[in-house]
Design an enzyme around this catalytic site. Structure first.
Site, short mmCIF file in Angstrom:
data_model
loop_
_atom_site.label_atom_id
_atom_site.label_comp_id
_atom_site.label_asym_id
_atom_site.label_seq_id
_atom_site.Cartn_x
_atom_site.Cartn_y
_atom_site.Cartn_z
CB SER A 1 -0.11 -34.01 10.76
OG SER A 1 -1.40 -33.56 10.41
CG HIS B 1 -3.72 -30.30 3.97
ND1 HIS B 1 -2.62 -31.13 3.88
CD2 HIS B 1 -3.73 -29.83 5.24
CE1 HIS B 1 -2.01 -31.16 5.04
NE2 HIS B 1 -2.65 -30.37 5.89
CG ASN C 1 0.06 -26.03 9.05
OD1 ASN C 1 0.41 -24.90 9.35
ND2 ASN C 1 -1.01 -26.61 9.58
P1 5GP Z 1 -1.94 -30.46 8.94
O1 5GP Z 1 -1.61 -30.65 10.38
O2 5GP Z 1 -1.19 -31.45 8.09
O3 5GP Z 1 -1.78 -29.06 8.45
O4 5GP Z 1 -3.48 -30.74 8.79
C1 5GP Z 1 -4.01 -32.02 8.67
C2 5GP Z 1 -5.47 -31.91 9.05
O5 5GP Z 1 -6.11 -33.09 8.62
C3 5GP Z 1 -5.71 -31.79 10.56
O6 5GP Z 1 -6.41 -30.59 10.83
C4 5GP Z 1 -6.55 -33.03 10.89
O7 5GP Z 1 -7.55 -32.78 11.85
C5 5GP Z 1 -7.12 -33.41 9.54
N1 5GP Z 1 -7.39 -34.83 9.38
C6 5GP Z 1 -6.54 -35.85 9.65
N2 5GP Z 1 -7.10 -37.03 9.36
C7 5GP Z 1 -8.35 -36.74 8.89
C8 5GP Z 1 -9.42 -37.57 8.43
O8 5GP Z 1 -9.35 -38.79 8.39
N3 5GP Z 1 -10.55 -36.94 8.01
C9 5GP Z 1 -10.66 -35.57 8.05
N4 5GP Z 1 -11.83 -35.05 7.61
N5 5GP Z 1 -9.66 -34.77 8.47
C10 5GP Z 1 -8.52 -35.35 8.89
#
Ligand code: 5GP
Length: 114
Positions: free
Chosen positions: A95, A100, A87
């Site tokens: 987020s 990632h 994303n």
């Molecule tokens: P995005 O929404 O940015 O593509 O993905 C961020 C991801 O990071 C989300 O799927 C969320 O669940 C994961 N995430 C956020 N904080 C943490 C954390 O402290 N530990 C882990 N293992 N995953 C996290």
């Protein structure tokens, strides 16, 4: 100076995570809010905010991440297939401002995404 992200704090072992792979360049760990039976995040150790911030000089690093995804898929036994998602920016719902790749598998995945 920009604030350290939660993923940088995982790299620095300030926050625990279920790590499934680590090498000099990257770290992979289980997503804290899994959206599939297997949901792993692969991140470069280098602090790159998003795909938009990947520099020409990061080409070898990006290649390493892609090769690592293939190895992780085997390690995680995703022989029936998997999806890789990055994303980028607000419309994609990014987020965490640290590049990632989501690696999702273990069940059939619908398409198109929302
Ligand atoms: P995005 O929404 O940015 O593509 O993905 C961020 C991801 O990071 C989300 O799927 C969320 O669940 C994961 N995430 C956020 N904080 C943490 C954390 O402290 N530990 C882990 N293992 N995953 C996290």
């Amino acid at each position: 100076m920009t604030a350290r992200t939660i993923f940088k704090r995982i790299i620095d072992r300030e926050i625990p995570a279920q790590i499934v792979h680590e090498d000099d360049l990257c770290l992979a760990f289980v997503d804290v809010s899994p959206q599939a039976p297997t949901h792993v995040l692969l991140i470069p150790k280098k602090e790159i905010a998003s795909l938009d911030q990947v520099a020409d000089e990061d080409a070898a690093l990006m290649g390493h991440l892609i090769v690592t995804i293939r190895k992780l898929a085997a390690q995680l036994k995703l022989e029936d297939g998997y999806r890789v998602v990055a994303n980028c920016g607000p419309h994609a719902g990014q987020s965490v401002d640290h590049l990632h790749f989501h690696i999702l598998g273990g069940r059939p995945l619908a398409w198109p995404p929302g």
